[in-house]
Design a protein around this motif. Sequence first.
Motif, short mmCIF file in Angstrom:
data_model
loop_
_atom_site.label_atom_id
_atom_site.label_comp_id
_atom_site.label_asym_id
_atom_site.label_seq_id
_atom_site.Cartn_x
_atom_site.Cartn_y
_atom_site.Cartn_z
N ALA A 1 13.28 6.23 10.79
CA ALA A 1 13.82 5.68 12.04
C ALA A 1 12.88 4.63 12.62
CB ALA A 1 14.08 6.80 13.04
N PHE A 2 11.57 4.92 12.63
CA PHE A 2 10.59 3.98 13.16
C PHE A 2 10.55 2.71 12.32
CE2 PHE A 2 6.44 2.08 13.63
CZ PHE A 2 6.22 2.12 15.00
N ALA A 3 10.54 2.88 11.00
CA ALA A 3 10.50 1.72 10.10
C ALA A 3 11.74 0.84 10.28
CB ALA A 3 10.37 2.17 8.65
N ARG A 4 12.90 1.46 10.42
CA ARG A 4 14.12 0.68 10.63
C ARG A 4 14.09 -0.05 11.96
NH1 ARG A 4 18.14 5.13 8.02
NH2 ARG A 4 18.10 4.26 5.90
N VAL B 1 5.02 7.09 0.89
CA VAL B 1 5.61 5.92 1.54
C VAL B 1 4.84 4.70 1.06
CG1 VAL B 1 6.16 4.74 3.70
CG2 VAL B 1 6.27 7.24 3.60
N SER B 2 5.56 3.70 0.59
CA SER B 2 4.96 2.41 0.23
C SER B 2 5.43 1.37 1.23
CB SER B 2 5.38 2.00 -1.18
OG SER B 2 4.90 2.93 -2.12
N VAL B 3 4.51 0.52 1.67
CA VAL B 3 4.83 -0.50 2.67
C VAL B 3 4.37 -1.86 2.18
CG1 VAL B 3 4.28 -1.32 5.01
CG2 VAL B 3 4.71 1.10 4.62
N LEU B 4 5.20 -2.84 2.41
CA LEU B 4 4.88 -4.24 2.12
C LEU B 4 4.64 -4.92 3.46
CD1 LEU B 4 4.78 -6.51 -0.01
CD2 LEU B 4 7.23 -6.81 0.36
N ALA C 1 0.85 -1.19 0.00
CA ALA C 1 0.00 0.00 0.00
C ALA C 1 0.89 1.23 0.00
CB ALA C 1 -0.91 0.01 1.22
N THR C 2 0.39 2.30 -0.60
CA THR C 2 1.12 3.56 -0.68
C THR C 2 0.26 4.69 -0.14
OG1 THR C 2 2.37 2.81 -2.61
CG2 THR C 2 2.29 5.18 -2.24
N SER C 3 0.89 5.55 0.63
CA SER C 3 0.23 6.75 1.14
C SER C 3 1.11 7.93 0.78
CB SER C 3 0.06 6.67 2.66
OG SER C 3 -0.56 7.84 3.15
N ARG D 1 -3.05 -3.64 7.04
CA ARG D 1 -1.86 -3.30 7.83
C ARG D 1 -0.90 -2.44 7.02
NH1 ARG D 1 1.22 -4.64 12.23
NH2 ARG D 1 3.46 -4.91 11.88
N ALA D 2 -0.68 -2.79 5.75
CA ALA D 2 0.21 -2.01 4.89
C ALA D 2 -0.31 -0.59 4.74
CB ALA D 2 0.34 -2.69 3.53
N ASP D 3 -1.62 -0.42 4.56
CA ASP D 3 -2.21 0.90 4.41
C ASP D 3 -2.05 1.73 5.68
OD1 ASP D 3 -3.80 2.90 2.97
OD2 ASP D 3 -5.36 2.40 4.43
N GLY D 4 -2.33 1.13 6.81
CA GLY D 4 -2.18 1.85 8.08
C GLY D 4 -0.75 2.27 8.34
N LEU D 5 0.19 1.36 8.09
CA LEU D 5 1.61 1.68 8.30
C LEU D 5 2.08 2.75 7.33
CD1 LEU D 5 3.06 -1.90 8.91
CD2 LEU D 5 2.97 -0.01 10.57
N ALA D 6 1.67 2.67 6.07
CA ALA D 6 2.09 3.66 5.08
C ALA D 6 1.60 5.06 5.47
CB ALA D 6 1.58 3.27 3.69
N THR D 7 0.35 5.15 5.90
CA THR D 7 -0.19 6.44 6.32
C THR D 7 0.53 6.96 7.57
OG1 THR D 7 -2.35 5.91 5.39
CG2 THR D 7 -2.28 7.67 7.04
N MET D 8 0.73 6.09 8.53
CA MET D 8 1.42 6.49 9.76
C MET D 8 2.83 6.99 9.47
SD MET D 8 2.49 4.19 13.06
CE MET D 8 3.80 3.39 12.16
#
Length: 103
Positions: A70-73, A43-46, A8-10, A52-59
């Motif tokens: 930093a959070f993603a790492r 931000v795109s998240v797998l 997902a991408t936000s 979950r991908a959509d929520g993380l990408a938006t966050m």
Amino acid sequence: SLGGRAVATSGITENGYDIGGRWVSHLIDPVLVRPIDSHLLSVSVLSSTAMRADGLATMLTVMGPERGVAFARANRIDALFLNKTETGHKIVTTGNMNRHLIV
């Protein structure tokens, strides 16, 4: 192959408002209680599910380029951050996102 995972991408480029010649994001910073203002375009998240991908990408988009990366790492999130620079664009990846890119 995504291996049964979802992406997902936000971002700020598709949804927003032009107010007086200035682009204003539709995403709201919950701390400042105003639209986010950042050079982070998307931000795109797998992740394991599309929700979950959509929520993380938006966050991560709302967190911004420094805190979001930093959070993603720290949490081993597979993400791609697209930042606008003075000379073009800069891509930053976290987790194992590099394994899924074709360049």
